[in-house]
Design an enzyme around this catalytic site. Structure first.
Site, PDB file in Angstrom:
ATOM      1  CB  SER A   1      -0.963  -0.038   1.188  1.00 51.34           C
ATOM      2  OG  SER A   1      -1.946   0.953   1.077  1.00 51.34           O
TER       3      SER A   1
ATOM      4  CG  HIS B   1      -5.527  -0.393  -1.796  1.00 49.32           C
ATOM      5  ND1 HIS B   1      -5.745  -1.508  -1.020  1.00 49.32           N
ATOM      6  CD2 HIS B   1      -4.657   0.388  -1.095  1.00 49.32           C
ATOM      7  CE1 HIS B   1      -5.055  -1.413   0.114  1.00 49.32           C
ATOM      8  NE2 HIS B   1      -4.382  -0.273   0.079  1.00 49.32           N
TER       9      HIS B   1
ATOM     10  CD  GLU C   1      -7.647  -4.302  -1.887  1.00 49.16           C
ATOM     11  OE1 GLU C   1      -8.297  -5.359  -1.693  1.00 49.16           O
ATOM     12  OE2 GLU C   1      -8.011  -3.191  -1.452  1.00 49.16           O
TER      13      GLU C   1
END
Length: 348
Positions: free
Chosen positions: A140, A182, A209
């Site tokens: 992330s 994401h 993801e």
């Protein structure tokens, strides 16, 4: 002129792998991505440093990754989580990274991670670790900071719009790139398009993801390989036509000529030449044997026809009997029930 703590960043050693993880990596099932990270860091000999600066959970997220990495066989796991730029100058934290075989940066607030780490001795140590061969991974926010430019914040959406997102400086482990994460799950196509429309020298990389884009250096090229459950999207704006320089407020942007690559697991992309790496065709042993037999039959037929000793129709019947005998166990010289007047080698 570089600072004294920056002068040894360069190294003749081949840079280590970069693992760019799109967030929400599997922590309960097969944990394939995290397993690859631990193995690449040295397994039982690994010295892994977890950088939780982006996360609001602090010590708790370190405990999670500590337990995961040790269960996967890592020898040593230690934290290095400065909360301020002053703490990022701590010689003890810098030493931990300098001795690491693997560095893992967690998810969280991307702008905080950039503001605290980039341009500090700790940030320089992460760059040194990569250049001396250590594995540097991030999920992330920890993925975004690996690029030269990183998404600080912004909204999702499929259409690129002016002022859709904000960009901050990254560590520059991947030069002239911008990474978003994401990617499919939060519909971030538009904001990545906006960034490359405004800065077409950048290559846009969007990672889904539980997906990892692993970048290695091979014969002077940076090669990106995809693993995990999702895909990696690459936007190449080298031939872009855009109105980003004159669009106002939040109006939609013209973005024509962008080359799109969607890379599923098992595919590879050359970041240096900006082309897909072609995979060699995979043929099973059985398929290879059947192909070799067919080629031998064709060569035999061509030879016999050229010699003029038999007709093509007879050769076809002979090949059919040969294949049938291989399946039923009949000898190659037995009489063909469909053509009792013809025996192998004796056309009538």
């Amino acid at each position: 002129m570089p600072r004294p703590d920056q002068q040894d960043i360069g190294s003749s050693t081949r840079p280590g792998p970069l693992m760019v993880i799109g967030g929400a990596e599997d922590k309960l099932g097969q944990r394939a991505i995290l397993t690859d990270f631990v193995a690449g860091s040295g397994g039982a000999e690994a010295r892994i440093v977890v950088v939780p600066t982006a996360s609001s959970l602090g010590a708790e997220v370190v405990e999670v990754y500590d337990a995961l990495f040790r269960r996967l066989g890592a020898g040593e796991v230690v934290p290095a989580g400065p909360e301020t730029r002053e703490e990022a100058h701590d010689p003890d934290l810098v030493k931990r990274v300098d001795e690491a075989t693997g560095v893992f940066m967690t998810g969280g607030n991307q702008l905080k991670l950039s503001a605290v780490v980039c341009g500090t001795p700790l940030g320089d140590a992460i760059v040194r670790a990569h250049r001396r061969g250590a594995v540097v991974a991030g999920t992330s926010a920890g993925a975004s900071i690996q690029s030269s430019h990183m998404v600080a914040f912004g909204r999702g959406g499929a259409t690129p719009k002016q002022r859709m997102t904000q960009v901050a400086a990254g560590l520059g482990l991947l030069s002239t790139t911008v990474i978003d994460q994401h990617f499919d799950q939060r519909n971030r196509y538009g904001r990545l398009l906006m960034i490359v429309a405004q800065s077409p020298q950048l290559l846009g990389i969007g990672v889904d993801e539980d997906t990892c884009a692993t970048v290695t250096h091979e014969e002077g090229h940076e090669i990106l390989r995809v693993s995990g459950r999702g895909a990696v999207t690459v936007l190449d704006p080298a031939r872009l036509v855009t109105n980003a320089y004159e669009a106002t407020r939040s109006s939609p942007l013209l973005a024509s000529g962008v080359v799109l690559h969607v890379l599923p697991p098992g595919t590879a992309y050359d970041l240096t030449d900006r082309v897909l790496v072609q995979r060699p065709a995979r043929v099973s042993a059985r398929e290879a044997a059947e192909l070799a037999e067919a080629q031998a039959d064709l060569r035999l037929m061509a030879r016999d026809i050229a010699a003029g000793d038999v007709s093509p129709s007879h050769l076809r019947r002979r090949l059919a009997r040969k294949r049938a005998s291989g399946k039923t166990g009949r000898s190659a010289g037995s009489v063909d029930p469909a053509h009792p007047e013809v025996q192998d080698g004796d056309p009538r």
